[in-house]
Scaffold this motif. Structure first.
Motif, PDB file in Angstrom:
ATOM      1  N   THR A  16      28.216  37.011  34.667  1.00  0.00           N
ATOM      2  CA  THR A  16      28.625  37.778  35.833  1.00  0.00           C
ATOM      3  C   THR A  16      27.800  37.397  37.050  1.00  0.00           C
ATOM      4  O   THR A  16      26.649  36.964  36.930  1.00  0.00           O
ATOM      5  N   GLY A  17      28.398  37.572  38.212  1.00  0.00           N
ATOM      6  CA  GLY A  17      27.733  37.247  39.468  1.00  0.00           C
ATOM      7  C   GLY A  17      28.678  36.492  40.385  1.00  0.00           C
ATOM      8  O   GLY A  17      29.858  36.314  40.074  1.00  0.00           O
ATOM      9  N   ARG A  18      28.172  36.057  41.514  1.00  0.00           N
ATOM     10  CA  ARG A  18      28.965  35.222  42.411  1.00  0.00           C
ATOM     11  C   ARG A  18      29.310  33.936  41.675  1.00  0.00           C
ATOM     12  O   ARG A  18      28.435  33.299  41.080  1.00  0.00           O
ATOM     13  N   PHE A  19      30.562  33.552  41.734  1.00  0.00           N
ATOM     14  CA  PHE A  19      31.040  32.412  40.947  1.00  0.00           C
ATOM     15  C   PHE A  19      30.178  31.175  41.134  1.00  0.00           C
ATOM     16  O   PHE A  19      29.793  30.507  40.166  1.00  0.00           O
ATOM     17  N   GLU A  20      29.849  30.867  42.386  1.00  0.00           N
ATOM     18  CA  GLU A  20      29.109  29.641  42.679  1.00  0.00           C
ATOM     19  C   GLU A  20      27.641  29.716  42.268  1.00  0.00           C
ATOM     20  O   GLU A  20      26.945  28.699  42.224  1.00  0.00           O
ATOM     21  N   PHE A  35      44.756  42.346  32.377  1.00  0.00           N
ATOM     22  CA  PHE A  35      45.755  43.005  33.216  1.00  0.00           C
ATOM     23  C   PHE A  35      45.279  43.257  34.647  1.00  0.00           C
ATOM     24  O   PHE A  35      46.099  43.310  35.559  1.00  0.00           O
ATOM     25  N   VAL A  36      43.970  43.417  34.841  1.00  0.00           N
ATOM     26  CA  VAL A  36      43.481  43.820  36.176  1.00  0.00           C
ATOM     27  C   VAL A  36      42.575  42.781  36.835  1.00  0.00           C
ATOM     28  O   VAL A  36      42.189  42.943  37.979  1.00  0.00           O
ATOM     29  N   GLY A  37      42.239  41.709  36.109  1.00  0.00           N
ATOM     30  CA  GLY A  37      41.299  40.741  36.655  1.00  0.00           C
ATOM     31  C   GLY A  37      39.862  41.238  36.528  1.00  0.00           C
ATOM     32  O   GLY A  37      39.614  42.381  36.143  1.00  0.00           O
ATOM     33  N   TYR A  38      38.915  40.364  36.868  1.00  0.00           N
ATOM     34  CA  TYR A  38      37.496  40.730  36.764  1.00  0.00           C
ATOM     35  C   TYR A  38      36.724  39.927  37.803  1.00  0.00           C
ATOM     36  O   TYR A  38      36.040  38.969  37.471  1.00  0.00           O
ATOM     37  N   PRO A  39      36.814  40.304  39.080  1.00  0.00           N
ATOM     38  CA  PRO A  39      36.040  39.599  40.102  1.00  0.00           C
ATOM     39  C   PRO A  39      34.548  39.663  39.780  1.00  0.00           C
ATOM     40  O   PRO A  39      34.019  40.738  39.496  1.00  0.00           O
ATOM     41  N   GLY A  40      33.904  38.522  39.793  1.00  0.00           N
ATOM     42  CA  GLY A  40      32.497  38.460  39.412  1.00  0.00           C
ATOM     43  C   GLY A  40      32.292  38.004  37.989  1.00  0.00           C
ATOM     44  O   GLY A  40      31.158  37.810  37.555  1.00  0.00           O
ATOM     45  N   ALA A  41      33.370  37.817  37.247  1.00  0.00           N
ATOM     46  CA  ALA A  41      33.280  37.304  35.875  1.00  0.00           C
ATOM     47  C   ALA A  41      34.549  36.500  35.585  1.00  0.00           C
ATOM     48  O   ALA A  41      35.289  36.785  34.643  1.00  0.00           O
ATOM     49  N   ALA A  42      34.787  35.491  36.422  1.00  0.00           N
ATOM     50  CA  ALA A  42      36.047  34.747  36.362  1.00  0.00           C
ATOM     51  C   ALA A  42      36.244  34.027  35.035  1.00  0.00           C
ATOM     52  O   ALA A  42      37.347  34.032  34.472  1.00  0.00           O
ATOM     53  N   ALA A 102      45.198  46.281  42.348  1.00  0.00           N
ATOM     54  CA  ALA A 102      44.240  46.317  41.241  1.00  0.00           C
ATOM     55  C   ALA A 102      43.099  45.339  41.484  1.00  0.00           C
ATOM     56  O   ALA A 102      41.929  45.663  41.245  1.00  0.00           O
ATOM     57  N   SER A 103      43.410  44.155  41.981  1.00  0.00           N
ATOM     58  CA  SER A 103      42.374  43.156  42.265  1.00  0.00           C
ATOM     59  C   SER A 103      41.427  43.643  43.350  1.00  0.00           C
ATOM     60  O   SER A 103      40.201  43.472  43.244  1.00  0.00           O
ATOM     61  N   ARG A 104      41.978  44.275  44.383  1.00  0.00           N
ATOM     62  CA  ARG A 104      41.120  44.789  45.451  1.00  0.00           C
ATOM     63  C   ARG A 104      40.231  45.923  44.944  1.00  0.00           C
ATOM     64  O   ARG A 104      39.054  46.023  45.307  1.00  0.00           O
ATOM     65  N   ALA A 105      40.801  46.766  44.085  1.00  0.00           N
ATOM     66  CA  ALA A 105      40.009  47.863  43.526  1.00  0.00           C
ATOM     67  C   ALA A 105      38.881  47.331  42.661  1.00  0.00           C
ATOM     68  O   ALA A 105      37.735  47.825  42.729  1.00  0.00           O
ATOM     69  N   MET A 106      39.176  46.330  41.841  1.00  0.00           N
ATOM     70  CA  MET A 106      38.146  45.739  40.990  1.00  0.00           C
ATOM     71  C   MET A 106      37.055  45.076  41.826  1.00  0.00           C
ATOM     72  O   MET A 106      35.879  45.109  41.473  1.00  0.00           O
ATOM     73  N   ARG A 107      37.437  44.473  42.940  1.00  0.00           N
ATOM     74  CA  ARG A 107      36.424  43.856  43.800  1.00  0.00           C
ATOM     75  C   ARG A 107      35.468  44.917  44.338  1.00  0.00           C
ATOM     76  O   ARG A 107      34.250  44.717  44.339  1.00  0.00           O
ATOM     77  N   LEU A 127      34.848  47.884  43.045  1.00  0.00           N
ATOM     78  CA  LEU A 127      34.109  48.534  41.963  1.00  0.00           C
ATOM     79  C   LEU A 127      33.046  47.636  41.344  1.00  0.00           C
ATOM     80  O   LEU A 127      32.002  48.120  40.884  1.00  0.00           O
ATOM     81  N   ILE A 128      33.307  46.325  41.316  1.00  0.00           N
ATOM     82  CA  ILE A 128      32.418  45.416  40.582  1.00  0.00           C
ATOM     83  C   ILE A 128      31.824  44.340  41.485  1.00  0.00           C
ATOM     84  O   ILE A 128      30.612  44.310  41.713  1.00  0.00           O
ATOM     85  N   TYR A 129      32.663  43.482  42.015  1.00  0.00           N
ATOM     86  CA  TYR A 129      32.163  42.296  42.707  1.00  0.00           C
ATOM     87  C   TYR A 129      31.240  42.635  43.877  1.00  0.00           C
ATOM     88  O   TYR A 129      30.159  42.049  44.029  1.00  0.00           O
ATOM     89  N   ASP A 130      31.642  43.583  44.706  1.00  0.00           N
ATOM     90  CA  ASP A 130      30.848  43.922  45.883  1.00  0.00           C
ATOM     91  C   ASP A 130      29.521  44.577  45.527  1.00  0.00           C
ATOM     92  O   ASP A 130      28.631  44.672  46.387  1.00  0.00           O
ATOM     93  N   ARG A 131      29.369  45.000  44.277  1.00  0.00           N
ATOM     94  CA  ARG A 131      28.129  45.680  43.858  1.00  0.00           C
ATOM     95  C   ARG A 131      27.223  44.795  43.017  1.00  0.00           C
ATOM     96  O   ARG A 131      26.135  45.216  42.629  1.00  0.00           O
ATOM     97  N   LEU A 132      27.664  43.574  42.720  1.00  0.00           N
ATOM     98  CA  LEU A 132      26.819  42.666  41.933  1.00  0.00           C
ATOM     99  C   LEU A 132      25.682  42.150  42.804  1.00  0.00           C
ATOM    100  O   LEU A 132      25.910  41.651  43.903  1.00  0.00           O
ATOM    101  N   ASP A 133      24.464  42.269  42.295  1.00  0.00           N
ATOM    102  CA  ASP A 133      23.315  41.855  43.101  1.00  0.00           C
ATOM    103  C   ASP A 133      22.602  40.633  42.558  1.00  0.00           C
ATOM    104  O   ASP A 133      21.672  40.112  43.186  1.00  0.00           O
TER     105      ASP A 133
END
Length: 244
Positions: free
Chosen positions: A76-80, A126-133, A227-232, A234-240
């Motif tokens: 998990t984290g920023r993809f790059e 079904f909902v994607g997982y931004p931050g864990a592609a 759903a993708s925006r919600a997951m972003r 909830l998860i991606y924007d909070r990954l540190d």
């Protein structure tokens, strides 16, 4: 005595499934890279050699009434920011190893007629997982694999169950959760295990344990963009930090 083969059996969902089966009188042959109460085969599924050795030992310990392909890891984290090797390991453990083990055990006649194979995917299918592609990709791959095997294996008398759980209260989930995530909001693995084994008993194909997870699945199907925006949020924007 009925016999089950369970991967990722040392902790989390795999351990809970093993515990429930053992309490019901099953013999459990667990596989994991770590030691555990149900672990009879130690192997690292991130390498082809480890998977090949695991398959050989698992086939020798069969045949099985139930095969649960549950082992999984994440990154998990920023993809790059995630190391390329971490992406490779996630795909190897979560998708490649499960496919190789399923194919090898069926070819070796190590799954009994009337038995079942369970593939543990994820709600991320079904909902994607931004931050864990790579995790989401691996879990979607195994979901499509299970769907594709359903009819061919039915002709051999083997049922297929696809499990798409939401967040579970496990050590791995806690390690990869964003800052401030509440553990009590996740489903206990014991509850998920009971739902999964009930679905297997009823020869159901798809099980998404819990009302919240089923609601999220429906949301992802009907409104994938939302759903993708919600997951972003909830998860991606909070990954540190990246974790693998």
């Amino acid at each position: 005595m009925k016999r089950a083969f369970v991967t990722g059996a040392a902790a989390g969902l795999g351990l809970s499934i093993g515990d429930r089966l053992k309490a019901e009188g099953w013999e459990v042959i667990g596989l994991d890279r770590d030691a555990g109460d149900h672990v009879r085969i130690r192997a690292d599924l991130s390498s082809p050699d480890g998977t090949d050795r695991a398959l050989k030992e698992a086939a020798a310990s069969g045949p099985y009434d139930l095969v649960v392909l549950n082992a999984g890891i994440s990154a998990t984290g920023r993809f790059e920011e995630i190391d390329a090797e971490a992406h490779r390991r996630v795909l190897a453990v979560n998708a490649e190893a499960a496919m190789v083990l399923a194919n090898g055990l069926v070819r070796a006649s190590s799954v009994l007629k009337g038995g079942s194979i369970v593939f543990v995917s994820s709600l991320s299918h079904f909902v994607g997982y931004p931050g864990a592609a790579s995790y989401a990709a691996s879990k979607s791959a195994i979901a499509i694999y299970a769907q594709s095997l359903r009819k061919p294996l039915k002709r051999r008398g083997i049922a297929v169950t696809l499990v798409c759980p939401g967040p579970l209260r496990t050590g791995q989930a806690a390690r990869h959760a964003p800052e401030g995530a509440k553990a009590e909001a996740r489903m206990a693995p014991e509850i998920a295990a009971a739902a999964i084994l009930s679905a297997v008993s009823g020869k159901r194909f798809l099980v998404t344990p819990g009302l919240a997870a089923r609601g999220s699945m429906l949301f992802g199907r009907l409104a994938p963009g939302l759903a993708s925006r919600a997951m972003r949020r909830l998860i991606y924007d909070r990954l540190d930090r990246p974790v693998w």
